[in-house]
Design a protein around this motif. Structure first.
Motif, PDB file in Angstrom:
ATOM      1  N   PHE A 193       0.810  -1.212   0.000  1.00 56.56           N
ATOM      2  CA  PHE A 193       0.000   0.000   0.000  1.00 56.56           C
ATOM      3  C   PHE A 193       0.845   1.266   0.000  1.00 56.56           C
ATOM      4  CE2 PHE A 193      -2.946   3.153   1.734  1.00 56.56           C
ATOM      5  CZ  PHE A 193      -4.099   2.865   1.011  1.00 56.56           C
ATOM      6  N   SER A 194       2.004   1.200   0.605  1.00 51.88           N
ATOM      7  CA  SER A 194       2.911   2.354   0.673  1.00 51.88           C
ATOM      8  C   SER A 194       4.348   1.857   0.655  1.00 51.88           C
ATOM      9  CB  SER A 194       2.645   3.159   1.951  1.00 51.88           C
ATOM     10  OG  SER A 194       3.654   4.130   2.148  1.00 51.88           O
ATOM     11  N   ALA A 195       5.213   2.645   0.053  1.00 51.24           N
ATOM     12  CA  ALA A 195       6.637   2.286   0.060  1.00 51.24           C
ATOM     13  C   ALA A 195       7.284   2.613   1.397  1.00 51.24           C
ATOM     14  CB  ALA A 195       7.371   3.011  -1.066  1.00 51.24           C
ATOM     15  N   TYR A 196       6.622   3.423   2.195  1.00 48.50           N
ATOM     16  CA  TYR A 196       7.216   3.870   3.459  1.00 48.50           C
ATOM     17  C   TYR A 196       6.213   3.763   4.609  1.00 48.50           C
ATOM     18  CZ  TYR A 196       9.922   5.927  -0.302  1.00 48.50           C
ATOM     19  OH  TYR A 196      10.616   6.115  -1.468  1.00 48.50           O
ATOM     20  N   PRO A 197       5.723   2.540   4.894  1.00 50.21           N
ATOM     21  CA  PRO A 197       4.742   2.382   5.971  1.00 50.21           C
ATOM     22  C   PRO A 197       5.368   2.654   7.332  1.00 50.21           C
ATOM     23  CG  PRO A 197       5.497   0.247   5.202  1.00 50.21           C
ATOM     24  CD  PRO A 197       6.085   1.255   4.273  1.00 50.21           C
ATOM     25  N   LYS A 198       4.556   3.142   8.250  1.00 52.57           N
ATOM     26  CA  LYS A 198       5.048   3.493   9.578  1.00 52.57           C
ATOM     27  C   LYS A 198       4.525   2.520  10.619  1.00 52.57           C
ATOM     28  CE  LYS A 198       5.188   8.451   8.462  1.00 52.57           C
ATOM     29  NZ  LYS A 198       4.664   9.799   8.811  1.00 52.57           N
ATOM     30  N   GLU A 199       5.433   2.136  11.531  1.00 51.76           N
ATOM     31  CA  GLU A 199       5.107   1.330  12.707  1.00 51.76           C
ATOM     32  C   GLU A 199       4.237   0.122  12.340  1.00 51.76           C
ATOM     33  OE1 GLU A 199       3.395   4.258  15.273  1.00 51.76           O
ATOM     34  OE2 GLU A 199       5.336   5.160  15.765  1.00 51.76           O
ATOM     35  N   LYS A 200       3.070  -0.016  12.981  1.00 50.02           N
ATOM     36  CA  LYS A 200       2.249  -1.215  12.788  1.00 50.02           C
ATOM     37  C   LYS A 200       1.689  -1.336  11.375  1.00 50.02           C
ATOM     38  CE  LYS A 200      -0.245  -0.230  16.417  1.00 50.02           C
ATOM     39  NZ  LYS A 200      -1.295  -0.281  17.466  1.00 50.02           N
ATOM     40  N   GLN A 201       1.698  -0.247  10.614  1.00 47.49           N
ATOM     41  CA  GLN A 201       1.215  -0.332   9.238  1.00 47.49           C
ATOM     42  C   GLN A 201       2.174  -1.118   8.347  1.00 47.49           C
ATOM     43  OE1 GLN A 201      -0.702   3.333   7.607  1.00 47.49           O
ATOM     44  NE2 GLN A 201      -0.174   4.229   9.590  1.00 47.49           N
ATOM     45  N   ALA A 202       3.371  -1.383   8.852  1.00 51.92           N
ATOM     46  CA  ALA A 202       4.324  -2.211   8.111  1.00 51.92           C
ATOM     47  C   ALA A 202       4.122  -3.699   8.386  1.00 51.92           C
ATOM     48  CB  ALA A 202       5.758  -1.816   8.470  1.00 51.92           C
ATOM     49  N   ASP A 203       3.377  -4.030   9.450  1.00 49.67           N
ATOM     50  CA  ASP A 203       3.097  -5.430   9.768  1.00 49.67           C
ATOM     51  C   ASP A 203       2.067  -5.975   8.786  1.00 49.67           C
ATOM     52  OD1 ASP A 203       4.786  -5.341  11.944  1.00 49.67           O
ATOM     53  OD2 ASP A 203       3.182  -4.865  13.378  1.00 49.67           O
ATOM     54  N   THR A 204       2.370  -7.101   8.206  1.00 47.83           N
ATOM     55  CA  THR A 204       1.464  -7.678   7.222  1.00 47.83           C
ATOM     56  C   THR A 204       1.650  -9.183   7.181  1.00 47.83           C
ATOM     57  OG1 THR A 204       0.692  -7.500   4.932  1.00 47.83           O
ATOM     58  CG2 THR A 204       3.079  -7.344   5.286  1.00 47.83           C
ATOM     59  N   GLY A 205       1.133  -9.817   6.157  1.00 46.66           N
ATOM     60  CA  GLY A 205       1.293 -11.260   6.037  1.00 46.66           C
ATOM     61  C   GLY A 205       0.326 -11.842   5.035  1.00 46.66           C
ATOM     62  N   VAL A 206       0.455 -13.139   4.822  1.00 53.69           N
ATOM     63  CA  VAL A 206      -0.459 -13.899   3.967  1.00 53.69           C
ATOM     64  C   VAL A 206      -1.221 -14.853   4.865  1.00 53.69           C
ATOM     65  CG1 VAL A 206      -0.671 -15.512   2.043  1.00 53.69           C
ATOM     66  CG2 VAL A 206       1.094 -13.733   1.986  1.00 53.69           C
ATOM     67  N   LEU A 207      -2.528 -14.722   4.879  1.00 57.90           N
ATOM     68  CA  LEU A 207      -3.372 -15.603   5.683  1.00 57.90           C
ATOM     69  C   LEU A 207      -3.760 -16.810   4.848  1.00 57.90           C
ATOM     70  CD1 LEU A 207      -4.910 -16.037   8.367  1.00 57.90           C
ATOM     71  CD2 LEU A 207      -6.868 -14.909   7.278  1.00 57.90           C
ATOM     72  N   ASN A 208      -3.476 -18.002   5.370  1.00 52.97           N
ATOM     73  CA  ASN A 208      -3.758 -19.241   4.660  1.00 52.97           C
ATOM     74  C   ASN A 208      -4.895 -19.991   5.337  1.00 52.97           C
ATOM     75  OD1 ASN A 208      -1.304 -19.606   2.668  1.00 52.97           O
ATOM     76  ND2 ASN A 208      -0.469 -18.879   4.616  1.00 52.97           N
ATOM     77  N   ALA A 209      -5.812 -20.489   4.548  1.00 52.75           N
ATOM     78  CA  ALA A 209      -6.898 -21.321   5.051  1.00 52.75           C
ATOM     79  C   ALA A 209      -6.971 -22.574   4.196  1.00 52.75           C
ATOM     80  CB  ALA A 209      -8.231 -20.569   5.010  1.00 52.75           C
ATOM     81  N   VAL A 210      -6.817 -23.728   4.821  1.00 53.12           N
ATOM     82  CA  VAL A 210      -6.991 -24.996   4.118  1.00 53.12           C
ATOM     83  C   VAL A 210      -8.342 -25.549   4.550  1.00 53.12           C
ATOM     84  CG1 VAL A 210      -6.149 -27.341   3.824  1.00 53.12           C
ATOM     85  CG2 VAL A 210      -4.538 -25.451   3.906  1.00 53.12           C
TER      86      VAL A 210
END
Length: 447
Positions: free
Chosen positions: A376-393
Protein backbone atom coordinates in the motif's frame (compact mmCIF):
# COMPACT_ATOMS: atom_id res chain seq x y z
CA UNK A 1 -20.66 -14.79 -11.96
CA UNK A 2 -19.27 -18.37 -12.29
CA UNK A 3 -15.65 -18.90 -13.21
CA UNK A 4 -14.74 -22.58 -13.62
CA UNK A 5 -11.05 -23.14 -13.08
CA UNK A 6 -9.50 -24.74 -16.17
CA UNK A 7 -7.24 -27.78 -15.91
CA UNK A 8 -4.27 -25.76 -17.12
CA UNK A 9 -4.89 -23.07 -14.52
CA UNK A 10 -5.11 -25.67 -11.75
CA UNK A 11 -1.84 -27.23 -12.90
CA UNK A 12 -0.14 -23.84 -12.84
CA UNK A 13 -1.03 -23.45 -9.15
CA UNK A 14 0.18 -26.98 -8.26
CA UNK A 15 3.29 -27.01 -10.41
CA UNK A 16 5.68 -25.51 -7.86
CA UNK A 17 4.55 -27.92 -5.15
CA UNK A 18 5.22 -30.91 -7.36
CA UNK A 19 8.51 -29.51 -8.54
CA UNK A 20 9.67 -29.00 -4.96
CA UNK A 21 8.84 -32.62 -4.07
CA UNK A 22 10.49 -33.84 -7.27
CA UNK A 23 13.67 -31.89 -6.54
CA UNK A 24 13.73 -33.20 -2.98
CA UNK A 25 13.28 -36.81 -4.14
CA UNK A 26 16.00 -36.51 -6.80
CA UNK A 27 18.43 -34.96 -4.30
CA UNK A 28 17.79 -37.72 -1.78
CA UNK A 29 18.32 -40.39 -4.46
CA UNK A 30 21.61 -38.78 -5.50
CA UNK A 31 22.81 -38.75 -1.89
CA UNK A 32 21.87 -42.42 -1.56
CA UNK A 33 23.78 -43.34 -4.74
CA UNK A 34 26.86 -41.48 -3.51
CA UNK A 35 26.79 -43.40 -0.21
CA UNK A 36 26.35 -46.75 -2.01
CA UNK A 37 29.21 -45.91 -4.40
CA UNK A 38 31.40 -45.03 -1.45
CA UNK A 39 30.58 -48.34 0.20
CA UNK A 40 31.44 -50.27 -3.00
CA UNK A 41 34.72 -48.37 -3.32
CA UNK A 42 35.60 -49.22 0.27
CA UNK A 43 34.79 -52.87 -0.39
CA UNK A 44 37.14 -52.89 -3.38
CA UNK A 45 39.92 -51.39 -1.32
CA UNK A 46 39.51 -54.06 1.34
CA UNK A 47 39.54 -56.97 -1.09
CA UNK A 48 35.87 -57.27 -1.96
CA UNK A 49 34.46 -59.23 -4.86
CA UNK A 50 35.70 -56.64 -7.35
CA UNK A 51 39.26 -56.64 -6.04
CA UNK A 52 41.66 -57.91 -8.67
CA UNK A 53 43.22 -60.38 -6.16
CA UNK A 54 39.79 -61.56 -5.03
CA UNK A 55 40.98 -61.81 -1.47
CA UNK A 56 38.57 -62.51 1.37
CA UNK A 57 38.64 -59.80 4.04
CA UNK A 58 39.96 -60.93 7.40
CA UNK A 59 37.38 -58.89 9.35
CA UNK A 60 34.09 -57.12 8.75
CA UNK A 61 34.25 -53.58 7.49
CA UNK A 62 32.11 -51.25 9.57
CA UNK A 63 31.08 -49.18 6.57
CA UNK A 64 29.67 -52.26 4.84
CA UNK A 65 28.01 -53.96 7.80
CA UNK A 66 26.49 -50.82 9.35
CA UNK A 67 22.79 -50.89 8.37
CA UNK A 68 22.67 -47.12 8.61
CA UNK A 69 25.40 -46.88 6.01
CA UNK A 70 23.96 -49.39 3.55
CA UNK A 71 20.39 -48.17 3.90
CA UNK A 72 20.68 -44.39 4.17
CA UNK A 73 17.70 -42.44 5.39
CA UNK A 74 18.05 -40.32 2.30
CA UNK A 75 16.22 -43.00 0.29
CA UNK A 76 13.16 -42.90 2.53
CA UNK A 77 10.09 -40.84 1.78
CA UNK A 78 10.02 -37.55 3.70
CA UNK A 79 7.70 -37.63 6.72
CA UNK A 80 4.72 -35.29 6.54
CA UNK A 81 2.98 -34.28 9.75
CA UNK A 82 -0.71 -35.10 9.99
CA UNK A 83 -1.31 -32.25 12.45
CA UNK A 84 -1.50 -28.83 10.80
CA UNK A 85 -1.06 -27.11 14.14
CA UNK A 86 2.30 -28.72 14.74
CA UNK A 87 3.62 -28.70 11.17
CA UNK A 88 6.39 -26.16 10.72
CA UNK A 89 6.85 -23.77 7.82
CA UNK A 90 9.17 -24.59 4.96
CA UNK A 91 12.56 -22.98 5.27
CA UNK A 92 12.51 -19.80 3.20
CA UNK A 93 15.66 -20.74 1.34
CA UNK A 94 14.22 -24.11 0.31
CA UNK A 95 10.87 -22.62 -0.55
CA UNK A 96 12.41 -19.82 -2.53
CA UNK A 97 14.57 -22.27 -4.45
CA UNK A 98 11.54 -24.31 -5.47
CA UNK A 99 9.50 -21.26 -6.32
CA UNK A 100 12.18 -19.69 -8.47
CA UNK A 101 12.97 -22.81 -10.50
CA UNK A 102 12.72 -22.40 -14.26
CA UNK A 103 9.11 -22.45 -15.46
CA UNK A 104 9.54 -25.03 -18.21
CA UNK A 105 9.73 -28.43 -16.45
CA UNK A 106 6.58 -30.35 -15.62
CA UNK A 107 6.24 -33.82 -14.15
CA UNK A 108 4.48 -36.51 -16.17
CA UNK A 109 1.48 -36.67 -13.86
CA UNK A 110 0.75 -32.96 -14.46
CA UNK A 111 -0.74 -33.80 -17.83
CA UNK A 112 -2.97 -36.39 -16.15
CA UNK A 113 -4.14 -34.10 -13.36
CA UNK A 114 -2.21 -36.10 -10.74
CA UNK A 115 -2.48 -35.04 -7.12
CA UNK A 116 -0.16 -35.29 -4.12
CA UNK A 117 -0.66 -38.15 -1.67
CA UNK A 118 -1.74 -35.82 1.12
CA UNK A 119 -3.76 -32.64 1.16
CA UNK A 120 -1.43 -29.73 1.76
CA UNK A 121 -1.83 -27.33 4.64
CA UNK A 122 -0.53 -23.75 4.27
CA UNK A 123 3.00 -25.00 4.88
CA UNK A 124 3.16 -28.54 3.68
CA UNK A 125 1.37 -30.55 6.38
CA UNK A 126 -2.09 -32.01 6.08
CA UNK A 127 -5.46 -31.09 7.41
CA UNK A 128 -6.52 -32.28 10.83
CA UNK A 129 -8.96 -34.68 9.23
CA UNK A 130 -6.14 -36.39 7.33
CA UNK A 131 -8.10 -36.01 4.10
CA UNK A 132 -6.64 -37.26 0.86
CA UNK A 133 -5.72 -34.80 -1.88
CA UNK A 134 -8.74 -33.41 -3.65
CA UNK A 135 -10.72 -33.21 -0.42
CA UNK A 136 -9.33 -29.79 0.51
CA UNK A 137 -8.66 -26.45 -1.11
CA UNK A 138 -5.95 -24.00 -0.03
CA UNK A 139 -7.02 -20.35 0.06
CA UNK A 140 -4.78 -17.34 0.66
CA UNK A 141 -5.74 -13.78 1.57
CA UNK A 142 -3.87 -10.51 1.89
CA UNK A 143 -4.96 -6.99 2.85
CA UNK A 144 -4.95 -3.72 0.95
CA UNK A 145 -3.14 -3.35 -2.37
CA UNK A 146 -2.41 0.03 -4.00
CA UNK A 147 -0.20 -0.21 -7.09
CA UNK A 148 0.09 3.54 -7.47
CA UNK A 149 1.46 6.55 -5.56
CA UNK A 150 4.78 5.66 -3.84
CA UNK A 151 4.39 1.98 -4.74
CA UNK A 152 3.96 2.95 -8.38
CA UNK A 153 7.19 4.94 -8.20
CA UNK A 154 9.06 1.87 -6.96
CA UNK A 155 7.58 -0.25 -9.74
CA UNK A 156 8.66 2.25 -12.37
CA UNK A 157 12.19 2.02 -11.02
CA UNK A 158 12.46 -1.74 -10.44
CA UNK A 159 9.75 -3.30 -12.59
CA UNK A 160 6.15 -4.41 -12.15
CA UNK A 161 7.18 -7.70 -10.51
CA UNK A 162 9.19 -5.95 -7.80
CA UNK A 163 6.54 -5.83 -5.01
CA UNK A 164 5.98 -9.62 -5.03
CA UNK A 165 9.55 -10.88 -5.30
CA UNK A 166 10.04 -11.84 -1.64
CA UNK A 167 6.47 -13.06 -1.08
CA UNK A 168 5.82 -14.81 -4.40
CA UNK A 169 6.10 -18.33 -3.00
CA UNK A 170 3.40 -17.61 -0.40
CA UNK A 171 1.11 -16.07 -3.02
CA UNK A 172 1.47 -18.63 -5.80
CA UNK A 173 1.44 -21.86 -3.78
CA UNK A 174 -2.22 -21.78 -2.63
CA UNK A 175 -4.96 -22.86 -5.01
CA UNK A 176 -6.64 -19.45 -4.85
CA UNK A 177 -5.32 -16.08 -3.66
CA UNK A 178 -7.46 -13.00 -2.98
CA UNK A 179 -6.89 -9.36 -1.99
CA UNK A 180 -8.56 -6.00 -1.51
CA UNK A 181 -7.75 -3.75 -4.49
CA UNK A 182 -7.81 -0.25 -3.02
CA UNK A 183 -7.73 1.97 -6.11
CA UNK A 184 -9.34 2.46 -9.53
CA UNK A 185 -7.40 1.18 -12.53
CA UNK A 186 -7.92 3.83 -15.18
CA UNK A 187 -6.35 6.67 -17.12
CA UNK A 188 -9.64 8.56 -17.23
CA UNK A 189 -12.32 9.71 -14.82
CA UNK A 190 -13.16 12.72 -12.67
CA UNK A 191 -11.46 12.79 -9.25
CA UNK A 192 -13.80 12.49 -6.28
CA UNK A 193 -14.37 15.69 -4.35
CA UNK A 194 -14.00 16.32 -0.62
CA UNK A 195 -11.68 13.37 -0.08
CA UNK A 196 -8.26 13.55 1.58
CA UNK A 197 -6.82 10.77 -0.58
CA UNK A 198 -7.84 10.14 -4.18
CA UNK A 199 -6.08 7.30 -6.03
CA UNK A 200 -5.58 6.20 -9.61
CA UNK A 201 -3.39 3.49 -11.11
CA UNK A 202 -2.24 2.18 -14.47
CA UNK A 203 -3.52 -1.04 -16.05
CA UNK A 204 0.03 -2.06 -16.94
CA UNK A 205 0.55 -3.24 -13.36
CA UNK A 206 -2.17 -5.91 -13.52
CA UNK A 207 -0.38 -8.67 -15.51
CA UNK A 208 2.33 -8.87 -12.84
CA UNK A 209 -0.36 -9.00 -10.13
CA UNK A 210 -1.91 -11.96 -11.94
CA UNK A 211 1.46 -13.65 -12.46
CA UNK A 212 2.22 -13.32 -8.74
CA UNK A 213 -0.72 -15.62 -8.04
CA UNK A 214 -3.74 -13.39 -7.47
CA UNK A 215 -7.05 -14.83 -8.65
CA UNK A 216 -9.72 -12.62 -7.06
CA UNK A 217 -9.92 -9.03 -5.79
CA UNK A 218 -12.71 -7.20 -4.00
CA UNK A 219 -13.61 -3.70 -5.15
CA UNK A 220 -15.98 -3.04 -2.25
CA UNK A 221 -14.05 -0.24 -0.56
CA UNK A 222 -13.86 3.54 -0.18
CA UNK A 223 -11.48 4.17 -3.11
CA UNK A 224 -13.00 2.17 -5.97
CA UNK A 225 -14.91 5.22 -7.26
CA UNK A 226 -12.12 7.75 -6.68
CA UNK A 227 -12.36 8.44 -10.42
CA UNK A 228 -16.12 8.16 -10.66
CA UNK A 229 -18.22 5.58 -12.45
CA UNK A 230 -16.00 5.90 -15.51
CA UNK A 231 -13.02 4.83 -13.43
CA UNK A 232 -14.96 1.92 -11.91
CA UNK A 233 -16.04 0.59 -15.30
CA UNK A 234 -12.46 0.86 -16.58
CA UNK A 235 -11.22 -1.02 -13.53
CA UNK A 236 -13.55 -3.93 -14.13
CA UNK A 237 -12.66 -4.05 -17.83
CA UNK A 238 -8.92 -4.03 -17.11
CA UNK A 239 -9.25 -6.76 -14.49
CA UNK A 240 -11.24 -8.88 -16.92
CA UNK A 241 -8.53 -8.43 -19.55
CA UNK A 242 -5.85 -9.44 -17.05
CA UNK A 243 -7.77 -12.57 -16.02
CA UNK A 244 -8.39 -11.43 -12.44
CA UNK A 245 -11.91 -11.95 -11.11
CA UNK A 246 -13.54 -9.17 -9.09
CA UNK A 247 -16.41 -8.85 -6.62
CA UNK A 248 -18.04 -6.10 -4.59
CA UNK A 249 -18.84 -3.62 -7.38
CA UNK A 250 -20.76 -3.61 -10.63
CA UNK A 251 -22.84 -1.79 -13.20
CA UNK A 252 -25.81 -2.25 -10.86
CA UNK A 253 -26.60 -3.74 -7.47
CA UNK A 254 -27.22 -7.21 -8.90
CA UNK A 255 -23.67 -7.31 -10.28
CA UNK A 256 -22.19 -5.71 -7.18
CA UNK A 257 -23.60 -8.35 -4.80
CA UNK A 258 -23.03 -11.29 -7.16
CA UNK A 259 -20.39 -13.82 -6.09
CA UNK A 260 -17.51 -15.11 -8.12
CA UNK A 261 -17.42 -18.88 -7.85
CA UNK A 262 -14.14 -20.69 -8.45
CA UNK A 263 -13.93 -24.47 -8.66
CA UNK A 264 -10.76 -26.27 -7.61
CA UNK A 265 -10.42 -30.04 -7.24
CA UNK A 266 -14.17 -30.45 -7.19
CA UNK A 267 -14.69 -27.84 -4.46
CA UNK A 268 -16.61 -24.68 -5.30
CA UNK A 269 -15.53 -21.50 -3.49
CA UNK A 270 -17.73 -18.38 -3.65
CA UNK A 271 -16.29 -14.91 -2.99
CA UNK A 272 -18.53 -11.98 -2.02
CA UNK A 273 -17.35 -8.39 -1.44
CA UNK A 274 -19.20 -5.79 0.65
CA UNK A 275 -18.27 -2.47 2.25
CA UNK A 276 -19.43 -0.72 5.39
CA UNK A 277 -17.21 2.26 4.46
CA UNK A 278 -18.75 4.28 1.62
CA UNK A 279 -17.84 8.00 1.33
CA UNK A 280 -21.19 9.18 -0.03
CA UNK A 281 -24.52 7.57 -0.80
CA UNK A 282 -24.13 7.89 -4.56
CA UNK A 283 -21.31 5.33 -4.43
CA UNK A 284 -23.78 2.60 -3.46
CA UNK A 285 -24.82 0.34 -6.31
CA UNK A 286 -28.51 0.49 -7.13
CA UNK A 287 -30.79 -1.10 -9.70
CA UNK A 288 -29.94 1.56 -12.27
CA UNK A 289 -26.64 2.87 -10.87
CA UNK A 290 -23.09 1.49 -10.91
CA UNK A 291 -21.32 1.34 -7.59
CA UNK A 292 -20.19 -0.84 -4.68
CA UNK A 293 -22.06 -3.43 -2.62
CA UNK A 294 -22.67 -1.77 0.74
CA UNK A 295 -23.33 -3.39 4.10
CA UNK A 296 -24.46 -0.64 6.43
CA UNK A 297 -27.57 -2.78 6.65
CA UNK A 298 -26.76 -6.50 6.47
CA UNK A 299 -29.95 -7.47 4.65
CA UNK A 300 -28.56 -7.52 1.09
CA UNK A 301 -25.27 -9.08 2.19
CA UNK A 302 -27.03 -11.90 4.06
CA UNK A 303 -29.28 -12.59 1.09
CA UNK A 304 -26.26 -12.74 -1.22
CA UNK A 305 -24.48 -15.14 1.16
CA UNK A 306 -27.47 -17.47 1.39
CA UNK A 307 -27.82 -17.52 -2.39
CA UNK A 308 -24.11 -18.19 -2.87
CA UNK A 309 -24.21 -21.05 -0.35
CA UNK A 310 -26.78 -22.78 -2.53
CA UNK A 311 -24.27 -22.85 -5.38
CA UNK A 312 -20.93 -23.27 -3.60
CA UNK A 313 -19.35 -25.45 -0.92
CA UNK A 314 -17.39 -22.63 0.73
CA UNK A 315 -18.46 -18.98 0.99
CA UNK A 316 -15.89 -16.25 1.65
CA UNK A 317 -17.08 -12.75 2.61
CA UNK A 318 -14.50 -10.01 2.07
CA UNK A 319 -15.71 -6.95 3.97
CA UNK A 320 -14.39 -3.38 4.24
CA UNK A 321 -15.13 -2.01 7.72
CA UNK A 322 -13.81 -0.63 10.99
CA UNK A 323 -11.65 2.29 12.09
CA UNK A 324 -8.31 3.13 10.51
CA UNK A 325 -5.23 2.28 12.61
CA UNK A 326 -7.36 0.75 15.39
CA UNK A 327 -6.11 -2.47 17.00
CA UNK A 328 -9.58 -3.72 17.85
CA UNK A 329 -12.75 -4.06 15.77
CA UNK A 330 -15.86 -2.08 16.54
CA UNK A 331 -18.67 -3.94 18.23
CA UNK A 332 -20.76 -3.81 15.06
CA UNK A 333 -18.03 -5.70 13.22
CA UNK A 334 -18.29 -8.64 15.60
CA UNK A 335 -22.06 -8.56 15.25
CA UNK A 336 -21.97 -8.34 11.44
CA UNK A 337 -19.45 -11.19 11.20
CA UNK A 338 -21.77 -13.44 13.19
CA UNK A 339 -24.69 -12.50 10.98
CA UNK A 340 -22.66 -13.33 7.88
CA UNK A 341 -21.70 -16.72 9.34
CA UNK A 342 -25.25 -17.46 10.43
CA UNK A 343 -26.27 -16.80 6.82
CA UNK A 344 -23.78 -19.35 5.46
CA UNK A 345 -20.33 -17.72 5.35
CA UNK A 346 -17.39 -20.00 6.14
CA UNK A 347 -14.71 -17.28 6.24
CA UNK A 348 -15.02 -13.55 6.94
CA UNK A 349 -11.97 -11.54 5.84
CA UNK A 350 -11.77 -7.86 6.79
CA UNK A 351 -9.91 -4.81 5.51
CA UNK A 352 -9.79 -0.99 5.83
CA UNK A 353 -8.00 -0.32 9.18
CA UNK A 354 -4.58 -0.51 7.42
CA UNK A 355 -3.22 -2.47 10.41
CA UNK A 356 -3.49 -6.10 11.37
CA UNK A 357 -6.29 -6.90 13.79
CA UNK A 358 -7.08 -10.10 15.64
CA UNK A 359 -9.00 -13.27 14.87
CA UNK A 360 -12.09 -14.95 16.23
CA UNK A 361 -13.88 -18.25 15.76
CA UNK A 362 -17.66 -18.44 15.78
CA UNK A 363 -19.55 -21.70 15.33
CA UNK A 364 -16.37 -23.25 13.98
CA UNK A 365 -15.96 -20.55 11.31
CA UNK A 366 -13.10 -18.05 11.19
CA UNK A 367 -13.12 -14.26 11.26
CA UNK A 368 -10.06 -12.15 10.39
CA UNK A 369 -11.03 -8.61 11.37
CA UNK A 370 -8.32 -6.87 9.33
CA UNK A 371 -5.37 -8.05 7.27
CA UNK A 372 -3.92 -4.54 7.21
CA UNK A 373 -1.80 -3.28 4.33
CA UNK A 374 -0.08 -5.73 2.03
CA UNK A 375 1.34 -3.47 -0.68
CA UNK A 376 0.00 0.00 0.00
CA UNK A 377 2.91 2.35 0.67
CA UNK A 378 6.64 2.29 0.06
CA UNK A 379 7.22 3.87 3.46
CA UNK A 380 4.74 2.38 5.97
CA UNK A 381 5.05 3.49 9.58
CA UNK A 382 5.11 1.33 12.71
CA UNK A 383 2.25 -1.22 12.79
CA UNK A 384 1.21 -0.33 9.24
CA UNK A 385 4.32 -2.21 8.11
CA UNK A 386 3.10 -5.43 9.77
CA UNK A 387 1.46 -7.68 7.22
CA UNK A 388 1.29 -11.26 6.04
CA UNK A 389 -0.46 -13.90 3.97
CA UNK A 390 -3.37 -15.60 5.68
CA UNK A 391 -3.76 -19.24 4.66
CA UNK A 392 -6.90 -21.32 5.05
CA UNK A 393 -6.99 -25.00 4.12
CA UNK A 394 -10.65 -25.95 3.91
CA UNK A 395 -12.64 -29.13 3.43
CA UNK A 396 -15.63 -29.29 1.15
CA UNK A 397 -17.78 -28.99 4.28
CA UNK A 398 -16.25 -25.59 5.02
CA UNK A 399 -14.06 -26.61 7.96
CA UNK A 400 -10.81 -24.65 7.74
CA UNK A 401 -7.37 -24.65 9.35
CA UNK A 402 -6.00 -21.10 9.62
CA UNK A 403 -2.38 -19.91 9.57
CA UNK A 404 -0.73 -16.52 9.14
CA UNK A 405 2.64 -16.19 7.41
CA UNK A 406 3.95 -13.06 9.10
CA UNK A 407 5.74 -10.44 6.99
CA UNK A 408 6.97 -6.89 7.11
CA UNK A 409 6.60 -4.34 4.34
CA UNK A 410 9.45 -2.02 3.48
CA UNK A 411 9.98 -0.13 0.24
CA UNK A 412 6.77 -1.61 -1.21
CA UNK A 413 7.99 -5.17 -0.79
CA UNK A 414 6.53 -7.58 1.80
CA UNK A 415 9.02 -10.15 3.02
CA UNK A 416 8.73 -13.02 5.52
CA UNK A 417 9.75 -12.29 9.09
CA UNK A 418 12.54 -14.10 10.89
CA UNK A 419 11.34 -16.56 13.54
CA UNK A 420 11.73 -14.28 16.57
CA UNK A 421 10.16 -11.28 14.86
CA UNK A 422 7.30 -13.43 13.63
CA UNK A 423 6.68 -14.77 17.13
CA UNK A 424 6.58 -11.23 18.52
CA UNK A 425 3.97 -10.30 15.92
CA UNK A 426 1.92 -13.43 16.64
CA UNK A 427 2.07 -12.78 20.38
CA UNK A 428 0.74 -9.25 19.84
CA UNK A 429 -2.06 -10.51 17.63
CA UNK A 430 -2.94 -13.11 20.26
CA UNK A 431 -3.52 -10.36 22.81
CA UNK A 432 -6.05 -8.61 20.54
CA UNK A 433 -7.84 -11.74 19.31
CA UNK A 434 -11.02 -13.16 20.81
CA UNK A 435 -10.85 -16.63 22.35
CA UNK A 436 -8.02 -17.72 20.05
CA UNK A 437 -4.25 -17.37 19.87
CA UNK A 438 -1.46 -17.67 17.33
CA UNK A 439 1.24 -20.26 17.89
CA UNK A 440 4.88 -19.60 17.13
CA UNK A 441 4.41 -20.84 13.54
CA UNK A 442 1.38 -18.59 12.95
CA UNK A 443 -1.27 -21.28 13.31
CA UNK A 444 -4.47 -19.85 14.76
CA UNK A 445 -6.01 -22.08 17.44
CA UNK A 446 -8.56 -21.77 20.26
CA UNK A 447 -7.07 -20.72 23.61
Amino acid sequence: MYASRTEAHQHEKRRRKKKFRLLLTVNLMIIGLIIVAAAVWASMQDGGIFNKDNKQPTQNTAAVDDPDATQPAAEEDPVVSTDPVESSALDDSSAGGAANEEEGTKSEDDSQGGQSDQAATPNGGSTSSGSAAGDTVSLAFVGDILLAESVGDMMKQYGDEYPYQKARFHLSEPDLTAANLEYPVTDRGVPAENKQFVFKGDAGALPALKDAGFDVVTLANNHTLDQGVEGLLDTMDHLDSAGIDHVGAGKNDTEAFAPVIKEVQGIKVAYIGVSRVVPIGSWKAEKDRAGVAESYDTTRAKAAIKKAKEKADIVVVMVHWGIEKADLPEEYQRDFARQYIDSGADLVIGSHPHVLQGFEQYKGKWIAYSLGNFIFSAYPKEKQADTGVLNAVCTKAGDCDLKLDGMTNNLAQPKPLEAESAKALFDRLSTISFGVKLRADGTVVPK
